[in-house]
Design an enzyme around this catalytic site. Structure first.
Site, PDB file in Angstrom:
ATOM      1  N   SER A  44      31.918  41.803  44.609  1.00  0.00           N
ATOM      2  CA  SER A  44      32.607  42.605  43.610  1.00  0.00           C
ATOM      3  C   SER A  44      31.836  42.519  42.286  1.00  0.00           C
ATOM      4  CB  SER A  44      34.057  42.139  43.490  1.00  0.00           C
ATOM      5  OG  SER A  44      34.870  43.121  42.920  1.00  0.00           O
ATOM      6  N   ASP A  57      36.179  50.141  51.957  1.00  0.00           N
ATOM      7  CA  ASP A  57      36.312  49.637  50.593  1.00  0.00           C
ATOM      8  C   ASP A  57      36.093  50.745  49.573  1.00  0.00           C
ATOM      9  OD1 ASP A  57      36.397  48.105  48.319  1.00  0.00           O
ATOM     10  OD2 ASP A  57      34.399  47.231  48.601  1.00  0.00           O
ATOM     11  N   HIS A  65      36.971  45.115  51.301  1.00  0.00           N
ATOM     12  CA  HIS A  65      36.236  44.567  50.168  1.00  0.00           C
ATOM     13  C   HIS A  65      35.578  43.225  50.514  1.00  0.00           C
ATOM     14  CE1 HIS A  65      35.205  44.992  46.016  1.00  0.00           C
ATOM     15  NE2 HIS A  65      35.820  43.906  45.611  1.00  0.00           N
TER      16      HIS A  65
END
Length: 500
Positions: free
Chosen positions: A179, A432, A457
């Site tokens: 991320s 994602d 994710h």
């Protein structure tokens, strides 16, 4: 903005009432920050030591000479000295122990590589507060919360470790992150190739910036996840917004919604109804991010493939009344918030994970991390909302007294012009929504993309699981292969001769 004491009430008011740009930022803040809430395998015990390193508050100026203690975690059980590799996790916008506990991939390969694991906390998060309890007191103190300063922290920390730790002087370093941490991992290799031999940037939206990708792609992917998980699922969510508008137009309708959704705080007016819709929108986005193939815990327990479970309540074929439709929506929402049935009511502020984490990322988004998002209600299942940079800038100025620099990330990190760099893996999951801003094609022989069609994710960074799809198993094997290659390259590289 008032001078002196930070106006927390005004800040909270702006975040609560805004249906525009800062709502999207607050949403993104919660999405990124809450990744630490994911459960990790209890079958893989982890042990690490906690250390603190004295960092400069400002690496790029000479007037501010203050320092702070940056927290970092070290696990060297499997490290092969001398010269064994270091897997270095570039900390996200949250407590570093969260990410340490959830990045199972590096724990599982440490023994095979003979690697030391180092997890470095990002400044202004967790315990690494440059000005202690005053770090969030006003914009003057927040001024040093930037990705560039954080990367410099990582570089200085690593240089110190390699120069002071016996056996580490020739240890190749591979950066790993997911991320925002994945963005930092990629940028770390780009900015400090003398320190980092390679990087794994998992679910890293380094192109989610103005002019790089369409602002609507994020929500389009969320919608696709629901569309393929159940018949008419996305279409009925799209219809639900008007149904909420209709039902919430009366006091009795607001009471019905409050009862139907078992809300802890009843809806009382139109502003509450707008907040309620924002809460639902975030719920659907959260589900897209954590649509994992096995049971997981994302603040609350979720079943395997949770969107498929949710969509069982939203498969209406024929036209139904607003009340029937919203009954299905309430059952779907409770899959996310009350899967175990242990919650007596649903708290629409439940998703907030701490004011500092959210305010920290909101400040970053209001300065250099400008990530446009928009919806049109056609390509996606949400109410139309344009991206309005000026309105966004005005809200940031009202909240922090600063204005965002829309083009800075592209200037600082190269935007899409990154072909001159090397040894970076960009992994992205097909489920994602953050893959919309990720690198999803090979740029060169050593700037490679790994796509995980069944992945949400940064699934590849999580602990392995019996229910993992073949695509993520293959991704991890390929990532490990690249790690070995980079480690070998680094060890074969000749030492630079010292100047006379």
């Amino acid at each position: 903005m008032r001078t002196g004491v930070w106006d927390w009430a005004a800040a909270a008011c702006i975040l609560t009432l805004c249906f525009g740009c800062l709502h999207v930022i607050a949403l993104k803040s919660q999405l990124f920050t809450r990744l630490g809430g994911l459960a990790y395998s209890s079958e893989t015990p982890i042990n690490y030591e906690t250390f603190y390193f004295e960092q400069k508050v400002d690496h790029f100026g000479f007037l501010e000479d203050g320092t702070f203690k940056q927290r970092y975690l070290v696990a060297d059980k499997h490290w092969k000295q001398p010269g064994g590799p270091i897997l270095f996790y570039t900390g996200n916008e949250g407590d570093i122990t969260w990410f340490c506990n959830n990045t199972g991939f590096v724990w599982e390969i440490a023994e095979e590589l003979g690697a030391m694991l180092v997890f470095a906390e990002h400044r202004y998060y967790g315990e690494s507060l440059p000005f202690g309890q005053d770090s969030y007191s006003d914009s003057k103190h927040l001024n040093y919360l930037t990705s560039e300063q954080a990367l410099a922290d990582f570089a200085v920390l690593l240089q110190n470790l390699k120069s002071t730790l016996p056996g580490a002087q020739r240890s190749p370093v591979i950066a790993v992150g997911g991320s925002y941490g994945g963005m930092l991992s990629a940028w770390f290799r780009m900015k400090y190739p003398n320190i980092v031999a390679g990087a794994l940037a998992s679910s890293a939206p380094i192109w989610q910036f103005p002019g790089m990708v369409p602002c609507g792609d994020f929500y389009r992917i969320v919608t696709q996840d629901f569309a393929k998980s159940g018949h008419n699922c996305d279409a009925n969510i799209r219809k639900s917004w008007r149904a909420i508008n209709n039902v919430s137009s009366t006091a009795s309708g607001l009471q019905w919604l409050s009862d139907e959704f078992s809300l802890c705080s009843p809806l009382k007016n139109k502003i509450d109804a707008v907040g309620f819709k924002n809460w639902l929108q975030e719920t659907w986005v959260n589900l897209a991010m954590v649509d994992y193939p096995y049971e997981a815990n994302f603040l609350q327990p979720l079943p395997r493939w949770p969107i498929q479970v949710v969509c069982k309540y939203l498969g209406f074929d024929a036209a139904v009344s607003d009340y029937q439709l919203l009954h299905g929506v309430s059952q779907a929402a409770k899959v996310y918030y009350n899967y175990t049935g242990s919650s007596s009511c649903l708290n629409t502020s439940q998703t907030a994970t701490g004011s500092l984490g959210i305010l920290g990322w909101t400040y970053q988004a209001c300065t250099e991390m400008v990530m446009p998002m928009c919806t049109d209600g056609v390509q996606d299942m949400f109410e139309p909302e344009e991206w309005n940079f000026q309105a966004f800038s005005d809200e940031c100025n009202a909240m922090f007294g600063v204005r965002p620099r829309a083009d800075w990330a592209g200037i600082a990190y190269g935007g899409k012009d990154i072909a001159a760099h090397s040894n970076i893996i960009f992994s992205n999951g097909g489920l994602d929504p953050w893959s919309a801003g990720g690198v999803t094609h090979n740029i060169s022989g050593s700037l490679v993309s790994i796509l995980i069609p069944d992945g949400a994710h940064h699934l590849d960074l999580r602990y392995s699981n019996d229910h993992d799809p073949p695509s993520v198993r293959e991704a991890r094997a390929l990532e490990l292969e690249y790690f070995r290659e980079w480690i070998g390259q680094a060890k074969e590289a000749p030492r630079t001769a010292s100047a006379p």
